[in-house]
Each structure stands twice: as C-alpha cells, then as structure tokens.
Design a protein around this motif. Structure first.
Motif, short mmCIF file in Angstrom:
data_model
loop_
_atom_site.label_atom_id
_atom_site.label_comp_id
_atom_site.label_asym_id
_atom_site.label_seq_id
_atom_site.Cartn_x
_atom_site.Cartn_y
_atom_site.Cartn_z
N TRP A 4 0.84 -1.20 0.00
CA TRP A 4 0.00 0.00 0.00
C TRP A 4 0.87 1.26 0.00
N PHE A 5 1.90 1.24 0.86
CA PHE A 5 2.78 2.42 0.94
C PHE A 5 3.63 2.56 -0.31
N HIS B 106 1.32 4.01 -3.08
CA HIS B 106 0.94 5.41 -2.82
C HIS B 106 2.15 6.25 -2.38
N HIS C 130 2.04 10.12 -0.89
CA HIS C 130 2.47 10.37 0.49
C HIS C 130 3.63 11.36 0.54
N LEU D 27 -5.67 11.83 5.95
CA LEU D 27 -5.32 10.47 5.58
C LEU D 27 -6.56 9.70 5.18
N ASP E 34 -5.05 4.41 4.23
CA ASP E 34 -3.81 4.82 4.91
C ASP E 34 -3.83 4.42 6.38
N ASP F 149 -0.28 9.27 11.95
CA ASP F 149 0.39 10.16 11.00
C ASP F 149 1.83 10.40 11.44
N PHE G 279 3.93 8.18 8.90
CA PHE G 279 4.00 9.02 7.70
C PHE G 279 5.03 10.14 7.81
#
Length: 583
Positions: free
Chosen positions: A49-50, A53, A57, A67, A71, A127, A131
């Motif tokens: 997923w990361f 994206h 991001h 988010l 996410d 977050d 992130f």
C-alpha cells in the motif's frame, strides 16, 4: 521518496525473515506455519500500500493533509506487525514496553500534573508514527538498512572465507603459549572478531564454540570459561573500527562524524581489553593453568597463510578514518574480500556461492537488528509527539539539579534496566532520547554523553539477571547463565568504570593537548590494572585481603578525575609495590 521506498522494502524484508524463522513459542521455536505465512502476506499487503501510494504520500503535508481510510488501516496493520515481530525475535518484554509508550500517547492527556500532554487523536498518532521521519520510517531504521546490513554482510563474507579461523589462529600464535593460553586466546580472538561483528551474542556463538571447550579441557571451571568469553565478546561493541550498531545510531542521532566517534573510542576500547586480559592472566597464575594444549603456529606463519584477510579490513579502516565513509568502506571491503577469494581459489562458482551464502546469513543476522530499530522508531515517535523525553530530563534535574554524578548514575541504571533482554541498538535509542539530554544540559560534551550510553547499553549484555551474552555462553559451557554473568561482570568491571572516567576526563577520548592525553592514559591504565588485580587477588603474587584493599583504594584514586587523587593513588601504589618487593 526513493529513500522512503527503500526503507519500506527493507522493513518488509526483515519482518518476513522474522516471521518465517522465529515463532516466539518455546515449544516450537522455528518453523514456517500457516499463521507465519499469513503474517508475511499481511506484511506485504501493508508495505505494498505504501509503495503504491509513495508519490502521493511524499507530496502531502504530514500532520496537516488528511489520511484516507486505507492509509489508516495500512499504518495500524504495520505497527501491529512490527510489534508481533518484536515479540517473536526479541521478546515479549520489549513488545509490552512499546505498547506502554503507545498507550501513553493515546491516554496520556488524562494524566494530571507534569506528565500529562495535550489530547492526541489516533489519526494524529498514526500520522506521526508512520508518515513522518520521526517514527517507524526514521533514522534508526535507516541506519539498520543502509549501514548495519553492509557491515554484517562484510563480517559474514569474511567469516565464510575463513576470517574467523584466521583470527583464532593469529590469537593462538600471539598468546597461546602463555599461562592460561586458551583464556587469553578467547580474549584476543573475541576482540579481533568483535571489531568486525560488533555483536556480543554473535561473537560468543562464533568464537566461543572454539574457546570455551578449549578452556574447559585445560581445567577452567565451565562458568569461568563462559564468563571469559562473554566479557571478551561484549567489548567487541566498544572497540573500533566497527563498534556495532549503536555507534552508527550515535553518529546519526548526534550528527558527529563516525570517524570522530571511532577515533575517540579507540583508547578506552583498548583499556577495556587490557583490564580483561590482565584479569584472565591473574586467574591463570593463581590456579596455575598452563598454555594452549594444541599445536600453535608462529605469528609469521599465520600471517603468511592468511594475510589477505587483513586487506579488506585495512581498506575499511582507511575509508572510515580518512574519508568518514563507513558504508562505502564496508561495501568496498566486501568487494575486496570476494575478489581476493576468487583470485586465491580460481573458482568463480565457489566464490559466488560463498558470497550468496554470506548474504543470506547476513540477512538472518540483520533481521533482529532491523526489527529492533523499527520498534525503537515507534518509541522515539511516541516520545517526541508527547515530549516525554523532555519530561524525563526535567525529572532527572529535579532529583539532582547540579549533581552530575547522580545524573550519571541514574542514566547508567536506566540504560542497564532497559538492556534486560533488549538488543543494544534499541537500548541505545531509548536511553539516548530519555537520559543523555540531561547529561548534555549539565555541560557534558555530546560525544561523551552518548558514548556513555553506548557503553552501558553494550555492558547490559552481561549484566544480570537477563544477560543475553551470558545466556549464549551458557549453552556452550553447560553452566548456570547467572553465575556466568556475575563472573563476567567482575572480569569486565572496567567497562562499568570507564564511562565515568571519560566523562570526567575528556582526554581519554583524545580531546585536549597531547600531555593531558598521556597523563590521563597513564593514570587510568594504572588504575584499571590495580582494580583488576584487587578483584582477582593477584599481582606478581597471591594477595592477602589487606593488599587487595590497598590496591583497590589506589586504583579508585587513580581513575578519579582529580589531580590530588591521582597523585595520592600513584604514591600509594608505588609504596605498596616497594613494600611487596622487599617482602
């Protein structure tokens, strides 16, 4: 963005290795079960997923841009997977500790007084932890991915190409013919191997498999044999040029060049091994233990047969000290070691198989370190978003606003406490964030404060009751691990003393003019030898209790950072030696 993508791929790799090699169940310690494969699948779904994206991001504003539900789910899953991998590879204690920090971030706003913090939503916490570069994908994981693995790979290539045997043979040639030869071989070979591996447990398992049975055959008690190997292996993380993962983390956290850390730590690392070597020699003289019971070659013959093992090490040291490029140095050392192996064997397939096997072994060794650094990033993220580190420093100041010795003792105690069963990198990360700032605020140089933490994080490997190096040695020696840990602490007592010495005497870290460095070295060397002699009960002869007390007093005075104490200790030691000679 490329750096973040690389870190996510590395995290997915170490989690996969952790899930497929360790279960965390003592009844079934290893195996690829269906749940393990399910965790691997969940890992790559979350990491994927990361990766998909990554560009979105990279363009968003952390803590500002919203988010998505995906996410939040991927971030939560990744944190839970890291905690499960931590439980499997490191232990339940660290996983529970991290959960406590995360719980503090969620519920800490309900606390009254200084330790309360502002309300934080789950979205804010996720977050910050996933992130941004202040949490999971932070400096600690970057060090594991871009530095630690390369050095572990170099150690594995060197070992697979015969480097471990070369170090052992060289140590046997240097000291094997002396009294207590096997124990001294253990000290020297562990120092040589430990400078490359940087891991006390790996050092114990590698060199201890040869030295511990050899010591037992000569007459050493099993617990003492295990303690010698444990104390010698623990010092490898303190001796340049590698010094283990904690030194890499220290360079990244403090922005101090790694070459400066290595140069500053060289003197104290040598002092550690001098004290351990002398303690082993004293025990050999007391128990009349003989030399190595096998045939030992001459130093020249050993060097002629395996000199090429020193070439990649020399290249590594040169690049680290002259260019401050540790990762390039380790990479070049791997290439040189593989090239020399190819030239000597003239077998490309054999060389390729050796390097591939070493790479797989390095991945297995680096996985626990990577997981430890990932979970340490979660803790650091929790500390920064709640300012718990600042609150802890304020608490230390409230105990002793002007007393540096008290703060140092608390820092040492906290570091050793955190080190109960935790790997050295995770211990350093936590202690450096919690306790080191208090020492810096009291005027201790950044280098000395963080090296203080590195020392105690490393020494926790032999500190009871959970001494991981002692437990590793116990499986080879067939002795009680707690007994091994107690004896190892006695042999390596200088490792607990030296951090206080170099904080008060920066000259031991090569800070200052040459005369100050020489005087500090002379006083500390005499002091640590006197302390070792007092603890073991031998200095040229068996010592009675009054002699040991006087030696201990002289040693304590010599390591104290006060001019009159040095003079008093030197005079006391000199007077005692004159009296001993006449007697």
């Amino acid at each position: 963005m490329d750096r973040t993508v690389s870190l996510f791929v590395f995290l997915g790799a170490v989690l996969t290795i952790g899930f497929l090699t360790v279960t965390g169940n003592p009844q079934r310690p290893t195996g690829r079960s269906l749940p393990s494969w399910g965790l691997v699948a969940a890992t790559w779904v979350s990491v994927g997923w990361f990766l998909v994206h990554a560009e979105a991001h990279a363009l968003r504003w952390p803590m500002v841009s919203p988010l998505s539900v995906g996410d939040l789910i991927a971030a939560s899953a990744l944190i839970l997977l890291v905690l499960e991998a931590t439980r499997r590879t490191i232990g339940l204690a660290l996983a529970v500790l991290v959960l406590l920090f995360l719980a503090y971030a969620v519920f800490g706003d309900r606390l009254e007084g200084a330790f309360g913090h502002r309300p934080l939503s789950i979205t804010e916490i996720l977050d910050h932890l996933v992130f941004t570069t202040n949490g999971l994908i932070g400096p600690a994981l970057a060090v594991a991915a871009f530095l630690v693995y390369v050095f572990v790979l170099f150690g594995a290539v060197l070992d697979r190409s015969g480097g471990g045997d070369f170090f052992f043979d060289l140590s046997a040639a240097l000291v094997g013919r002396q009294a207590g030869g096997p124990a001294k071989v253990a000290v020297v070979s562990s120092a040589l191997y430990g400078t490359i591996s940087g891991s006390p447990t790996a050092d114990v398992v590698t060199t201890g498999a040869l030295t511990i049975p050899m010591m037992k055959r000569l007459g050493y008690r099993p617990a003492y044999a295990g303690a010698v190997e444990s104390s010698a292996s623990t010092g490898g993380a303190l001796l340049p040029p590698v010094m283990g993962s904690a030194a890499f983390l220290m360079s990244d956290f403090t922005n101090i060049p790694y070459a400066e850390i290595v140069a500053s730590a060289a003197l104290t690392g040598v002092l550690y091994y001098v004290a351990v070597f002398f303690a082993v020699h004293a025990r050999a003289e007391l128990d009349r233990l003989g030399a190595f019971d096998g045939a030992t070659a001459r130093v020249g013959a050993v060097l002629r047969a395996g000199w090429w093992h020193l070439v990649p090490i020399a290249a590594l040291v040169w690049l680290v000290l002259s260019a401050d490029r540790p990762v390039y140095g380790a990479g070049l050392a791997v290439v040189i070691a593989a090239a020399i192996l190819l030239l000597r064997t003239r077998a490309p397939l054999h060389t390729a198989a050796t390097v591939l096997t070493a790479a797989i072994e390095a991945a297995r060794r680096a996985a626990p370190v990577g997981i430890a650094c990932a979970v340490a990033g979660l803790v650091v993220g929790s500390l920064t978003i709640t300012d718990l580190a600042g609150k802890f420093s304020s608490l230390l100041f409230s105990f002793a606003p002007d007393l540096l010795p008290v703060v140092m003792l608390i820092t040492a105690g906290v570091t050793l406490l955190l080190g109960m069963g935790m790997p050295t990198p995770a211990v350093y990360v936590l202690a450096s964030v919690l306790a080191a700032p208090a020492m810096v605020n009291l005027g201790v140089p950044m280098l000395a404060a963080h090296l203080f933490v590195v020392y105690f994080a490393s020494m926790s490997a032999i500190t009871p009751p959970v001494a991981v190096a002692a437990f590793a040695a116990a499986s080879i020696a067939g002795a009680d691990p707690l007994r091994i840990a107690v004896i190892a602490c006695r042999l390596a007592v200088v490792g607990f003393v030296l951090p206080f010495c170099f904080v008060w005497r920066p000259a031991l870290l090569l800070i200052g003019d040459p005369l100050s460095i020489v005087l500090a070295l002379a006083a500390t060397l005499a002091g640590v030898v006197a302390l070792a002699a007092a603890l073991e009960g031998w200095l040229a002869r068996r010592l009675a209790a009054p002699d040991r007390a006087l030696l201990g007093l002289a040693g304590a005075a010599l390591v104290a950072p006060i001019a009159w104490a040095d003079l008093a200790g030197a005079l006391l030691l000199a007077a005692w030696l004159v009296f001993l000679r006449r007697r």
